[in-house]
Design an enzyme around this catalytic site. Structure first.
Site, PDB file in Angstrom:
ATOM      1  N   GLN A 137     -15.375   2.846  -7.499  1.00 19.12           N
ATOM      2  CA  GLN A 137     -14.745   1.685  -6.859  1.00 19.12           C
ATOM      3  C   GLN A 137     -13.295   2.021  -6.546  1.00 19.12           C
ATOM      4  OE1 GLN A 137     -15.939  -2.224  -8.956  1.00 19.12           O
ATOM      5  NE2 GLN A 137     -16.133  -0.650 -10.529  1.00 19.12           N
ATOM      6  N   VAL A 189      -9.897   3.839  -5.179  1.00 17.09           N
ATOM      7  CA  VAL A 189      -9.481   4.295  -3.839  1.00 17.09           C
ATOM      8  C   VAL A 189      -8.427   5.396  -3.948  1.00 17.09           C
ATOM      9  CG1 VAL A 189     -10.021   2.060  -2.805  1.00 17.09           C
ATOM     10  CG2 VAL A 189      -7.716   2.455  -3.690  1.00 17.09           C
ATOM     11  N   ASN A 202     -15.460   1.560 -22.166  1.00 14.12           N
ATOM     12  CA  ASN A 202     -14.409   0.630 -21.749  1.00 14.12           C
ATOM     13  C   ASN A 202     -13.550   0.289 -22.955  1.00 14.12           C
ATOM     14  OD1 ASN A 202     -12.954  -1.728 -20.776  1.00 14.12           O
ATOM     15  ND2 ASN A 202     -14.481  -1.814 -19.131  1.00 14.12           N
ATOM     16  N   HIS A 242     -15.246   1.691  -1.983  1.00 17.07           N
ATOM     17  CA  HIS A 242     -14.165   0.857  -1.441  1.00 17.07           C
ATOM     18  C   HIS A 242     -13.159   1.630  -0.605  1.00 17.07           C
ATOM     19  CE1 HIS A 242     -15.074  -2.074  -4.995  1.00 17.07           C
ATOM     20  NE2 HIS A 242     -15.914  -2.209  -4.003  1.00 17.07           N
ATOM     21  N   TYR A 244       0.839  -1.217   0.000  1.00 18.50           N
ATOM     22  CA  TYR A 244       0.000   0.000   0.000  1.00 18.50           C
ATOM     23  C   TYR A 244       0.861   1.249   0.000  1.00 18.50           C
ATOM     24  CZ  TYR A 244      -4.365  -2.453   0.132  1.00 18.50           C
ATOM     25  OH  TYR A 244      -5.435  -3.227  -0.239  1.00 18.50           O
ATOM     26  N   CYS A 276      -7.032   2.165  12.318  1.00 12.80           N
ATOM     27  CA  CYS A 276      -6.545   1.106  13.212  1.00 12.80           C
ATOM     28  C   CYS A 276      -7.182  -0.225  12.805  1.00 12.80           C
ATOM     29  CB  CYS A 276      -6.946   1.444  14.656  1.00 12.80           C
ATOM     30  SG  CYS A 276      -6.565   0.106  15.808  1.00 12.80           S
ATOM     31  N   THR A 327     -14.625  -0.221 -15.868  1.00  8.89           N
ATOM     32  CA  THR A 327     -14.665  -1.293 -14.873  1.00  8.89           C
ATOM     33  C   THR A 327     -14.947  -2.626 -15.552  1.00  8.89           C
ATOM     34  OG1 THR A 327     -15.714  -2.158 -12.858  1.00  8.89           O
ATOM     35  CG2 THR A 327     -17.099  -0.817 -14.310  1.00  8.89           C
ATOM     36  N   SER A 328     -14.286  -3.670 -15.032  1.00  7.74           N
ATOM     37  CA  SER A 328     -14.467  -5.011 -15.622  1.00  7.74           C
ATOM     38  C   SER A 328     -15.778  -5.627 -15.160  1.00  7.74           C
ATOM     39  CB  SER A 328     -13.290  -5.910 -15.214  1.00  7.74           C
ATOM     40  OG  SER A 328     -13.161  -5.908 -13.792  1.00  7.74           O
ATOM     41  N   ARG A 360       1.698   1.825  -3.512  1.00  5.19           N
ATOM     42  CA  ARG A 360       0.556   2.345  -4.272  1.00  5.19           C
ATOM     43  C   ARG A 360       0.230   3.780  -3.883  1.00  5.19           C
ATOM     44  NH1 ARG A 360      -4.228  -1.674  -3.596  1.00  5.19           N
ATOM     45  NH2 ARG A 360      -5.285  -0.114  -4.868  1.00  5.19           N
TER      46      ARG A 360
HETATM   47  C1  BV8 Z   1     -18.454  -7.967   0.034  1.00  2.74           C
HETATM   48  C2  BV8 Z   1     -10.082  -1.788  -2.478  1.00  2.74           C
HETATM   49  C3  BV8 Z   1     -19.864  -8.965   1.656  1.00  2.74           C
HETATM   50  C4  BV8 Z   1      -8.820  -2.466  -2.014  1.00  2.74           C
HETATM   51  C5  BV8 Z   1     -11.278  -3.478  -3.782  1.00  2.74           C
HETATM   52  C6  BV8 Z   1     -20.891 -12.278  -5.194  1.00  2.74           C
HETATM   53  C7  BV8 Z   1     -20.437 -13.056  -6.235  1.00  2.74           C
HETATM   54  C8  BV8 Z   1     -19.096 -13.365  -6.370  1.00  2.74           C
HETATM   55  C9  BV8 Z   1     -18.167 -12.876  -5.434  1.00  2.74           C
HETATM   56  C10 BV8 Z   1     -18.613 -12.115  -4.409  1.00  2.74           C
HETATM   57  C11 BV8 Z   1     -19.959 -11.795  -4.279  1.00  2.74           C
HETATM   58  N1  BV8 Z   1     -20.108 -11.009  -3.179  1.00  2.74           N
HETATM   59  C12 BV8 Z   1     -18.886 -10.844  -2.585  1.00  2.74           C
HETATM   60  C13 BV8 Z   1     -17.963 -11.505  -3.331  1.00  2.74           C
HETATM   61  C14 BV8 Z   1     -16.545 -11.582  -3.043  1.00  2.74           C
HETATM   62  C15 BV8 Z   1     -15.790 -10.379  -3.584  1.00  2.74           C
HETATM   63  C16 BV8 Z   1     -15.739 -10.390  -5.073  1.00  2.74           C
HETATM   64  O1  BV8 Z   1     -16.525  -9.719  -5.726  1.00  2.74           O
HETATM   65  N2  BV8 Z   1     -14.750 -11.092  -5.599  1.00  2.74           N
HETATM   66  C17 BV8 Z   1     -14.515 -11.076  -7.025  1.00  2.74           C
HETATM   67  C18 BV8 Z   1     -13.013 -11.275  -7.277  1.00  2.74           C
HETATM   68  C19 BV8 Z   1     -15.353 -12.152  -7.697  1.00  2.74           C
HETATM   69  N3  BV8 Z   1     -16.362  -9.148  -3.093  1.00  2.74           N
HETATM   70  C20 BV8 Z   1     -16.046  -8.713  -1.860  1.00  2.74           C
HETATM   71  O2  BV8 Z   1     -15.360  -9.351  -1.091  1.00  2.74           O
HETATM   72  C21 BV8 Z   1     -16.616  -7.372  -1.426  1.00  2.74           C
HETATM   73  N4  BV8 Z   1     -17.207  -7.495  -0.134  1.00  2.74           N
HETATM   74  O3  BV8 Z   1     -19.132  -8.323  -0.878  1.00  2.74           O
HETATM   75  O4  BV8 Z   1     -18.860  -8.025   1.362  1.00  2.74           O
HETATM   76  C22 BV8 Z   1     -19.134 -10.240   1.901  1.00  2.74           C
HETATM   77  C23 BV8 Z   1     -18.519 -10.395   3.123  1.00  2.74           C
HETATM   78  C24 BV8 Z   1     -17.879 -11.608   3.390  1.00  2.74           C
HETATM   79  C25 BV8 Z   1     -17.845 -12.627   2.425  1.00  2.74           C
HETATM   80  C26 BV8 Z   1     -18.437 -12.445   1.172  1.00  2.74           C
HETATM   81  C27 BV8 Z   1     -19.089 -11.248   0.906  1.00  2.74           C
HETATM   82  C28 BV8 Z   1     -15.513  -6.353  -1.314  1.00  2.74           C
HETATM   83  C29 BV8 Z   1     -14.995  -6.011  -2.678  1.00  2.74           C
HETATM   84  C30 BV8 Z   1     -14.065  -4.792  -2.596  1.00  2.74           C
HETATM   85  C31 BV8 Z   1     -12.621  -5.233  -2.693  1.00  2.74           C
HETATM   86  N5  BV8 Z   1     -11.722  -4.065  -2.708  1.00  2.74           N
HETATM   87  N6  BV8 Z   1     -10.513  -2.366  -3.755  1.00  2.74           N
HETATM   88  C32 BV8 Z   1      -7.633  -2.053  -2.808  1.00  2.74           C
HETATM   89  O5  BV8 Z   1      -7.781  -1.319  -3.802  1.00  2.74           O
HETATM   90  O6  BV8 Z   1      -6.520  -2.449  -2.433  1.00  2.74           O
HETATM   91  S1  BV8 Z   1     -11.742  -4.107  -5.244  1.00  2.74           S
HETATM   92  C33 BV8 Z   1     -10.711  -3.533  -6.430  1.00  2.74           C
HETATM   93  O7  BV8 Z   1     -10.823  -4.431  -7.502  1.00  2.74           O
HETATM   94  C34 BV8 Z   1     -11.099  -2.217  -6.996  1.00  2.74           C
HETATM   95  O8  BV8 Z   1     -11.545  -1.313  -6.036  1.00  2.74           O
HETATM   96  C35 BV8 Z   1     -12.144  -2.564  -7.991  1.00  2.74           C
HETATM   97  O9  BV8 Z   1     -13.410  -2.577  -7.427  1.00  2.74           O
HETATM   98  C36 BV8 Z   1     -11.784  -3.986  -8.349  1.00  2.74           C
HETATM   99  C37 BV8 Z   1     -11.172  -4.019  -9.721  1.00  2.74           C
HETATM  100  O10 BV8 Z   1     -12.208  -3.746 -10.552  1.00  2.74           O
HETATM  101  P1  BV8 Z   1     -12.049  -2.648 -11.695  1.00  2.74           P
HETATM  102  O11 BV8 Z   1     -12.025  -1.310 -11.093  1.00  2.74           O
HETATM  103  O12 BV8 Z   1     -13.070  -2.977 -12.677  1.00  2.74           O
HETATM  104  O13 BV8 Z   1     -10.612  -2.847 -12.286  1.00  2.74           O
HETATM  105  P2  BV8 Z   1     -10.142  -3.991 -13.284  1.00  2.74           P
HETATM  106  O14 BV8 Z   1      -8.672  -3.914 -13.327  1.00  2.74           O
HETATM  107  O15 BV8 Z   1     -10.822  -5.276 -12.941  1.00  2.74           O
HETATM  108  O16 BV8 Z   1     -10.730  -3.552 -14.697  1.00  2.74           O
HETATM  109  C38 BV8 Z   1     -10.313  -2.337 -15.279  1.00  2.74           C
HETATM  110  C39 BV8 Z   1     -11.261  -2.114 -16.451  1.00  2.74           C
HETATM  111  O17 BV8 Z   1     -10.934  -0.859 -17.057  1.00  2.74           O
HETATM  112  C40 BV8 Z   1     -11.113  -3.168 -17.536  1.00  2.74           C
HETATM  113  O18 BV8 Z   1     -12.422  -3.554 -17.974  1.00  2.74           O
HETATM  114  C41 BV8 Z   1     -10.342  -2.448 -18.646  1.00  2.74           C
HETATM  115  O19 BV8 Z   1     -10.749  -2.907 -19.934  1.00  2.74           O
HETATM  116  C42 BV8 Z   1     -10.789  -1.044 -18.459  1.00  2.74           C
HETATM  117  N7  BV8 Z   1      -9.826  -0.016 -18.868  1.00  2.74           N
HETATM  118  C43 BV8 Z   1      -8.490  -0.033 -18.722  1.00  2.74           C
HETATM  119  N8  BV8 Z   1      -7.981   1.137 -19.180  1.00  2.74           N
HETATM  120  C44 BV8 Z   1      -9.027   1.884 -19.593  1.00  2.74           C
HETATM  121  C45 BV8 Z   1     -10.209   1.161 -19.393  1.00  2.74           C
HETATM  122  N9  BV8 Z   1     -11.426   1.638 -19.720  1.00  2.74           N
HETATM  123  C46 BV8 Z   1     -11.485   2.872 -20.253  1.00  2.74           C
HETATM  124  N10 BV8 Z   1     -10.386   3.643 -20.465  1.00  2.74           N
HETATM  125  C47 BV8 Z   1      -9.154   3.181 -20.154  1.00  2.74           C
HETATM  126  N11 BV8 Z   1      -8.078   3.947 -20.400  1.00  2.74           N
END
Ligand code: BV8
Length: 248
Positions: free
Chosen positions: A106, A108, A218, A124, A68, A132, A193-194, A71
């Protein structure tokens, strides 16, 4: 060249409530790596999902804290790009017309706020805030120690970034505000967002269910792409300024 259909411009001009969801893609052109990007250098051998969890922090707090710190330095050096700035212009335009606007992010990195966006809902958390690990209270200054992981001045617990890790609940107030905005908007803009991480990923689909016009900006196809009528395939920093110029 970005082709913006006349009907879409008309929808924006008659809209009373606009909601936007952004992911790390909107910050990519500011030099902030997305989650799907291969991690660079030192972090190449880790997946974010394996570092951004309470379990990872308990297992190796120093590794997670260093990740972190790396980052934070990157985010602090980054500047908002033309995509962030276009959303500020859109918010101002809608405010002048007495319309409601909500920017649900989403991310941070705090770049929307640094660009000047006002109505930002941080689903997020924010990497530049520290809290803490045990008590959850925000901490803005602490003793730098040679142990490298700072401790809470109140209780001595380890400090952590104020972000939502995988497996942790999202802040209830932010999530409720995001649902409200999504369920009541006329237009839902889904940018960079993906649409994989829940519960944020369900928001554009919820907007569709509630009758909003949903637009995706996207670089690549996502699970949302086939469900929406307006898809702009390309960089947010190019498409958003052009789209907003057509509307203003
Ligand atoms: C929760 C902070 C209740 C930390 C982040 C239901 C179904 C399946 C799974 C779950 C579900 N419910 C909960 C889950 C589990 C989990 C989850 O979703 N897992 C995923 C992997 C399947 N979710 C959680 O745990 C959430 N909590 O639901 O609480 C709970 C409690 C206990 C047990 C279960 C549930 C918490 C999720 C938050 C996690 N924290 N960030 C940190 O940053 O260090 S998430 C982090 O990843 C980001 O914040 C963001 O949200 C995510 C990444 O997503 P994107 O932003 O979309 O980024 P990505 O790289 O994936 O994609 C980028 C996109 O941009 C691409 O499409 C690309 O093509 C495009 N792009 C790139 N460049 C450009 C562009 N587009 C336009 N222009 C450009 N130039």
């Amino acid at each position: 060249m970005v082709n913006v259909p006349e009907e879409l411009i008309a929808i924006f001009r008659s809209a009373r409530r606009v909601a936007v969801l952004t992911g790390s893609g909107i910050s990519a052109e500011s030099g902030v790596p997305t989650f799907r990007d291969a991690q660079t250098g030192l972090w190449a051998r880790y997946r974010p999902e394996d570092l951004a969890t309470p379990q990872a922090f308990r297992r190796d707090p120093r590794l997670v804290w260093e990740w972190y710190k790396w980052r934070r330095e990157l985010v602090t050096k980054a500047k908002p790009n033309r995509g962030h700035e276009a959303l500020v212009e859109l918010e101002k335009y809608l405010a002048q017309r007495g319309c409601l606007f909500a920017l649900i992010t989403q991310n941070v990195d705090g770049l929307h706020q640094r660009a000047g966006s006002q109505q930002v809902i941080e689903l997020h958390g924010n990497i530049l805030r520290t809290k803490c690990f045990d008590e959850g209270t925000l901490v803005d200054k602490w003793e730098e120690s040679d142990e490298k992981i700072p401790r809470c001045p109140q209780c001595g617990g380890l400090l952590r970034p104020d972000v939502v890790w995988f497996g942790e609940n999202l802040p209830a107030i932010a999530l409720e505000a995001a649902w409200q905005a999504t369920q009541s908007c006329d237009i839902f803009l889904c940018i960079g967002t993906s649409t994989i991480v829940e519960p944020a990923a369900s928001l554009p689909f919820m907007a569709l269910q509630y009758g909003a016009s949903v637009i995706e900006i996207n670089l690549h196809t996502t699970p949302l792409s086939t469900s929406v009528r307006y898809v702009f395939r390309g960089p947010a920093g190019v498409i958003l300024p052009y789209l907003v110029d057509c509307i203003l």
